[in-house]
Design a protein around this motif. Structure first.
Motif, PDB file in Angstrom:
ATOM      1  N   ARG A  21      63.536  58.092 100.141  1.00  0.00           N
ATOM      2  CA  ARG A  21      63.134  57.406  98.905  1.00  0.00           C
ATOM      3  C   ARG A  21      62.358  58.427  98.085  1.00  0.00           C
ATOM      4  NH1 ARG A  21      61.233  51.321  99.882  1.00  0.00           N
ATOM      5  NH2 ARG A  21      61.016  51.633  97.659  1.00  0.00           N
ATOM      6  N   PRO A  22      63.085  59.207  97.286  1.00  0.00           N
ATOM      7  CA  PRO A  22      62.423  60.321  96.584  1.00  0.00           C
ATOM      8  C   PRO A  22      61.411  59.853  95.559  1.00  0.00           C
ATOM      9  CG  PRO A  22      64.695  60.054  95.846  1.00  0.00           C
ATOM     10  CD  PRO A  22      64.501  59.082  96.970  1.00  0.00           C
ATOM     11  N   LYS A  23      60.277  60.578  95.493  1.00  0.00           N
ATOM     12  CA  LYS A  23      59.207  60.217  94.550  1.00  0.00           C
ATOM     13  C   LYS A  23      59.225  61.149  93.337  1.00  0.00           C
ATOM     14  CE  LYS A  23      56.330  57.769  97.626  1.00  0.00           C
ATOM     15  NZ  LYS A  23      57.533  57.523  98.403  1.00  0.00           N
ATOM     16  N   ARG A  24      59.704  62.344  93.571  1.00  0.00           N
ATOM     17  CA  ARG A  24      59.734  63.349  92.497  1.00  0.00           C
ATOM     18  C   ARG A  24      61.135  63.933  92.518  1.00  0.00           C
ATOM     19  NH1 ARG A  24      55.136  66.650  90.263  1.00  0.00           N
ATOM     20  NH2 ARG A  24      55.788  68.792  89.997  1.00  0.00           N
TER      21      ARG A  24
ATOM     22  N   ARG B 149      61.063  55.931  85.565  1.00  0.00           N
ATOM     23  CA  ARG B 149      59.774  56.548  85.203  1.00  0.00           C
ATOM     24  C   ARG B 149      58.683  55.473  85.159  1.00  0.00           C
ATOM     25  NH1 ARG B 149      56.367  58.874  86.546  1.00  0.00           N
ATOM     26  NH2 ARG B 149      54.551  58.483  85.319  1.00  0.00           N
TER      27      ARG B 149
ATOM     28  N   GLY C 287      57.216  54.620  88.328  1.00  0.00           N
ATOM     29  CA  GLY C 287      56.346  55.596  88.982  1.00  0.00           C
ATOM     30  C   GLY C 287      57.005  56.885  89.457  1.00  0.00           C
ATOM     31  N   THR C 288      58.316  57.021  89.288  1.00  0.00           N
ATOM     32  CA  THR C 288      58.981  58.254  89.743  1.00  0.00           C
ATOM     33  C   THR C 288      58.661  59.414  88.806  1.00  0.00           C
ATOM     34  OG1 THR C 288      60.767  56.887  90.577  1.00  0.00           O
ATOM     35  CG2 THR C 288      61.235  59.234  90.346  1.00  0.00           C
ATOM     36  N   GLU C 289      58.386  60.573  89.382  1.00  0.00           N
ATOM     37  CA  GLU C 289      58.170  61.781  88.577  1.00  0.00           C
ATOM     38  C   GLU C 289      59.523  62.465  88.377  1.00  0.00           C
ATOM     39  OE1 GLU C 289      55.282  63.938  90.884  1.00  0.00           O
ATOM     40  OE2 GLU C 289      53.863  62.290  90.715  1.00  0.00           O
TER      41      GLU C 289
ATOM     42  N   CYS D  85      60.687  69.193  93.919  1.00  0.00           N
ATOM     43  CA  CYS D  85      61.294  67.863  93.879  1.00  0.00           C
ATOM     44  C   CYS D  85      61.816  67.510  95.270  1.00  0.00           C
ATOM     45  CB  CYS D  85      62.440  67.840  92.858  1.00  0.00           C
ATOM     46  SG  CYS D  85      61.836  68.083  91.166  1.00  0.00           S
ATOM     47  N   ASP D  86      61.827  66.211  95.575  1.00  0.00           N
ATOM     48  CA  ASP D  86      62.287  65.757  96.896  1.00  0.00           C
ATOM     49  C   ASP D  86      63.803  65.817  96.986  1.00  0.00           C
ATOM     50  OD1 ASP D  86      59.638  65.071  97.386  1.00  0.00           O
ATOM     51  OD2 ASP D  86      59.931  63.093  96.481  1.00  0.00           O
TER      52      ASP D  86
ATOM     53  N   ILE E 287      66.554  55.808  93.841  1.00  0.00           N
ATOM     54  CA  ILE E 287      65.102  55.940  94.015  1.00  0.00           C
ATOM     55  C   ILE E 287      64.602  54.918  95.049  1.00  0.00           C
ATOM     56  CG2 ILE E 287      62.860  55.760  92.824  1.00  0.00           C
ATOM     57  CD1 ILE E 287      64.531  58.176  91.891  1.00  0.00           C
TER      58      ILE E 287
END
Ligand code: UDP
Length: 243
Positions: free
Chosen positions: A6-9, A43, A46-48, A156-157, A228
């Motif tokens: 679950r990538p955050k960035r 965005r 909360g995702t970067e 980035c993830d 995401i």
């Protein structure tokens, strides 16, 4: 269990071709707005995000080279095309109230910021979407290579590669309707099976540095949000197939 991260960035690679919409050439406003809405949704959750924008809807350096012209000049023109696209995407995001910064690998200070690693990372930390133009800034590369490079630089993830098809197939699905769509593949399998993911330089950079790639259909509504959320959308390419 999907087994998906679950990538955050994330770094999203948006090809120029995707921006054409139903036109034959250039930038389709409605299409850009739809992408901006998808990006704004993740965005706001909360995702970067960093975006790397292609330029193939306007110009590719190979077009000049194919006619016997100078490849380096052609590539410079191609990189300039990505700047136009990046400005369109930046504007569309800002119209939706999303803070965005176009940054170019080639200096053009009266138009947008120059890509500086720490500055781009800071914008992302501050919640701004960076819209990266100019690819790597060098001829003989593509924006896929720029995407792999920037994804690594900006920690980035995952690299999310939006394409015109649903993911990585065993053969070109437009020519072979029975081609198999992979849910997950390893870098090793991609090489052994000769699967098409990204150009060789971009793929090697991701593989050598353990950067997971998710290849997905950019035209599928909510695909970005679902990725995401860790849903098994498209194909995950990673070291162990699990991210
Ligand atoms: N380009 C380049 N160096 C880079 C990235 C892009 O020279 O690091 C040039 C190259 O001519 C390329 C064009 O810019 O054909 C547009 O980029 P690309 O083909 O990757 O765009 P996309 O296919 O993603 O729309």
């Amino acid at each position: 269990m999907s087994g998906r991260p679950r990538p955050k960035r994330v770094l999203l690679k948006l090809s120029g071709e995707a921006l054409i919409g139903s036109q034959a050439f250039g930038i389709d406003d409605g299409t850009v707005r739809r992408f901006a809405e998808e990006i704004a949704a993740v965005r706001n959750a909360g995702t970067e995000l960093a975006l790397v924008i292609g330029g193939g809807n306007i110009f590719r350096g190979m077009a000049i080279a194919a006619q016997g012209g100078d490849r380096v000049t052609g590539d410079h023109m191609g990189m300039l095309a990505t700047v136009m696209n990046a400005l369109a995407v930046e504007a569309a995001l800002e119209r939706l109230g999303i803070a965005a910064r176009a940054m170019s690998a080639i200096e053009m200070p009266s138009i947008c910021e120059t890509y500086i690693h720490r500055r781009a990372a800071w914008h992302m930390d501050e919640g701004r979407v960076v819209v990266l133009a100019g690819g790597t800034g060098n001829p003989f590369f593509t924006t896929d290579s720029g995407a792999a490079l920037r994804a690594l630089e900006l920690e980035c993830d995952a690299l999310l590669k939006g394409t015109q098809v649903d993911g990585v197939y065993s053969a070109d699905p437009r020519l072979h309707p029975d081609a198999k769509l992979y849910d997950q593949v390893t870098f090793k399998e991609v090489i052994e099976k000769g699967l098409a993911v990204m150009d060789t330089a971009a793929f090697a950079l991701a593989r050598d540095n353990g950067l997971p790639i998710i290849v997905f259909n950019i035209h599928e509504p909510r695909a970005l949000a679902r990725i995401i959320a860790g849903e098994p959308v498209g194909t995950l390419v990673s070291d162990d197939g699990l991210g």
